[in-house]
Design a protein around this motif. Structure first.
Motif, PDB file in Angstrom:
ATOM      1  N   GLU A  46     -25.573  35.394 -16.152  1.00 44.22           N
ATOM      2  CA  GLU A  46     -23.833  35.461 -15.615  1.00 44.22           C
ATOM      3  C   GLU A  46     -22.920  35.985 -16.567  1.00 44.22           C
ATOM      4  O   GLU A  46     -23.433  36.110 -18.076  1.00 44.22           O
ATOM      5  CB  GLU A  46     -23.412  34.608 -15.165  1.00 44.22           C
ATOM      6  CG  GLU A  46     -23.463  33.290 -16.138  1.00 44.22           C
ATOM      7  CD  GLU A  46     -23.268  31.729 -15.738  1.00 44.22           C
ATOM      8  OE1 GLU A  46     -22.229  31.177 -15.058  1.00 44.22           O
ATOM      9  OE2 GLU A  46     -24.277  31.072 -15.598  1.00 44.22           O
ATOM     10  N   PRO A  47     -22.077  36.681 -16.514  1.00 41.72           N
ATOM     11  CA  PRO A  47     -21.010  37.202 -17.719  1.00 41.72           C
ATOM     12  C   PRO A  47     -20.286  36.140 -17.514  1.00 41.72           C
ATOM     13  O   PRO A  47     -20.464  35.266 -17.520  1.00 41.72           O
ATOM     14  CB  PRO A  47     -20.437  37.805 -16.513  1.00 41.72           C
ATOM     15  CG  PRO A  47     -20.354  37.898 -15.503  1.00 41.72           C
ATOM     16  CD  PRO A  47     -21.620  37.254 -15.301  1.00 41.72           C
ATOM     17  N   ASP A  85     -21.366  40.729 -20.516  1.00 41.45           N
ATOM     18  CA  ASP A  85     -21.980  41.148 -19.464  1.00 41.45           C
ATOM     19  C   ASP A  85     -23.265  40.592 -18.802  1.00 41.45           C
ATOM     20  O   ASP A  85     -23.489  39.572 -19.700  1.00 41.45           O
ATOM     21  CB  ASP A  85     -22.612  42.386 -19.015  1.00 41.45           C
ATOM     22  CG  ASP A  85     -21.463  43.367 -19.061  1.00 41.45           C
ATOM     23  OD1 ASP A  85     -19.939  42.636 -18.741  1.00 41.45           O
ATOM     24  OD2 ASP A  85     -21.571  44.693 -19.607  1.00 41.45           O
TER      25      ASP A  85
END
Ligand code: AMP
Ligand code: MG
Length: 403
Positions: free
Chosen positions: A337-338, A391
């Protein structure tokens, strides 16, 4: 107001490692030595095995007596002896066999063992249907380690195999650096060990948590202490408990910028240094010497406390007794996940590592109050001070808290 630059994580790691130092090797009973590091090589006082013995359940023979045996043309020998494990052995007359069990001493005169599977298993006489060369299924004295040979080198970590070997060789103690002995002291007038905390009180989880962390690192958590947020009380607790047998005092709480920072108020005037480290969580840190004993002062928030322990104290404790791997294994993994991270601080996020998939999922938000999320994590995601945003899919360094 002038702001001094924050100390880097690496600088503070070096400071804590220097403070704790290394412990002098001493003689330690072998039964307490697993997890320690051998300080001197061990020469084997005797051969291993110490006598020729059987590698199989079967029959001790002279190889020449069964040279003609083969499938469909067995050689039959009288069974003149029975040698269970633990028996002193015996003497094998030519043309006879002794039944023998694994580990039992080979009788004098025998030079091979025929495994029971190649016989009819007889007890009065035995039909042997395979020839065996001299030496077959015999564990020769000294075949593993010869007397006087180096059984283990200095610097080896003593695990189950090593303490097993040294016990087999008759050793009862080793020379090793001892486990560092640590006093763990919680501070906070809100803390209680009452099972039903009164309004505004909480349970002292840090002392149990940090004591467990000390033991997991290979140290000894000698005692867990507690002080209210009161300088004379805190100094009284330390003075009552400190003695020459303590290698480190580890406090938690009372080091930040609030009004009742007992650890800082008590120890800053007594030569302990309180600094800000460029990390999150765990920015306020204290370190120094009190009354001749190294002291490390961790912040009180449970997550800050444990992450600070991981980053600064665990490697220093392990180095103190010569551990070959003071640091956790660091692996690269892809972020699932970012994330965002503060500019200028090395951030340690809690995560769950998928080793097979090579990915890491964050466990909870960045805040230092989420012990539940940390307790369900198995790694720390180590984000450099210059990192502000990543990201999903970005490669990150991950400290594997299971190794
Ligand atoms: P402090 O650093 O003393 O200001 O503490 C920061 C936060 O951590 C406060 O919410 C404290 O109640 C909490 N805390 C401090 N010490 C402990 C402890 N031993 N066990 C659990 N929580 C603690
Ligand atoms: Mg406090």
């Amino acid at each position: 107001m002038s702001t001094s630059p924050l100390r880097t994580v690496a600088e503070h790691q070096g400071r804590i490692a220097d403070l704790v130092g290394t412990l002098a090797p001493t003689t330690i009973p072998l039964t307490d030595a697993a997890g320690l590091v051998l300080a001197e090589p061990v020469a084997s006082p005797e051969a291993l095995p110490s006598f020729d013995n059987s590698a199989m359940d079967g029959y001790a023979v002279r190889a020449a007596d069964i040279a003609d045996a083969g499938p469909g043309r067995p050689v039959t020998l009288p069974v003149a002896g029975d040698i269970p494990a633990g028996s002193p052995g015996g003497e094998l007359a030519p043309g006879t066999a002794h039944r023998i069990m694994t580990g039992a001493p080979l009788p004098r005169g025998a030079d091979a063992v025929v495994e029971v599977e190649a016989t009819d298993g007889g007890t009065a006489s035995v039909a042997i249907s395979a020839a065996r060369e001299a030496g077959s299924f015999v564990r020769v004295a000294g075949g593993d380690i010869e007397a006087g040979a180096i059984a283990l080198p200095a610097g080896i970590l003593l695990g189950p195999a090593q303490v097993g070997l040294l016990t087999a060789l008759g050793l009862q103690a080793v020379v090793a650096q001892p486990r560092p002995r640590v006093l763990v002291c919680s501070t906070g007038s809100e803390l209680t060990d009452d099972p039903e905390p009164a309004a505004g009180q909480i349970r002292d989880s840090n002392s149990v948590m940090l004591a467990a962390a000390v033991e997991e690192a290979g140290g000894v958590a000698v005692r867990r202490l507690w002080s209210a947020d009161d300088v004379p009380t805190f100094l009284g607790v330390l003075d009552a408990e400190l003695d020459a047998g303590i290698d480190l005092v580890l406090t938690s709480g009372g080091v930040s910028a609030g009004a009742y920072e007992v650890v800082k108020d008590a120890l800053a005037p007594r030569g302990v240094e309180f600094t800000k480290v460029a990390m999150q969580p765990g920015m306020p840190q204290g370190s120094g010497v009190y009354d001749g004993t190294p002291v490390v002062c961790l912040p009180g928030n449970p997550v800050s406390s444990l992450v600070s322990f991981e980053v600064f104290v665990r490697p220093a404790l392990r180095a103190a007794f010569g551990h070959p791997r003071p640091y956790r294994d660091v692996v690269r993994a892809r972020l699932a996940e970012p994330l965002s991270s503060p500019q200028g601080k090395r951030q340690f996020r809690r995560g769950v590592l998928d080793r097979a998939g090579g990915t890491v999922t964050l466990s909870g938000p960045a805040g230092s109050g989420f012990l539940g999320w940390m307790a369900r994590a198995d790694c720390l995601v180590d984000l450099a001070p210059g990192t502000t945003a990543l990201d999903a899919g970005a490669d990150v360094d991950v400290w594997d808290l299971t190794r």
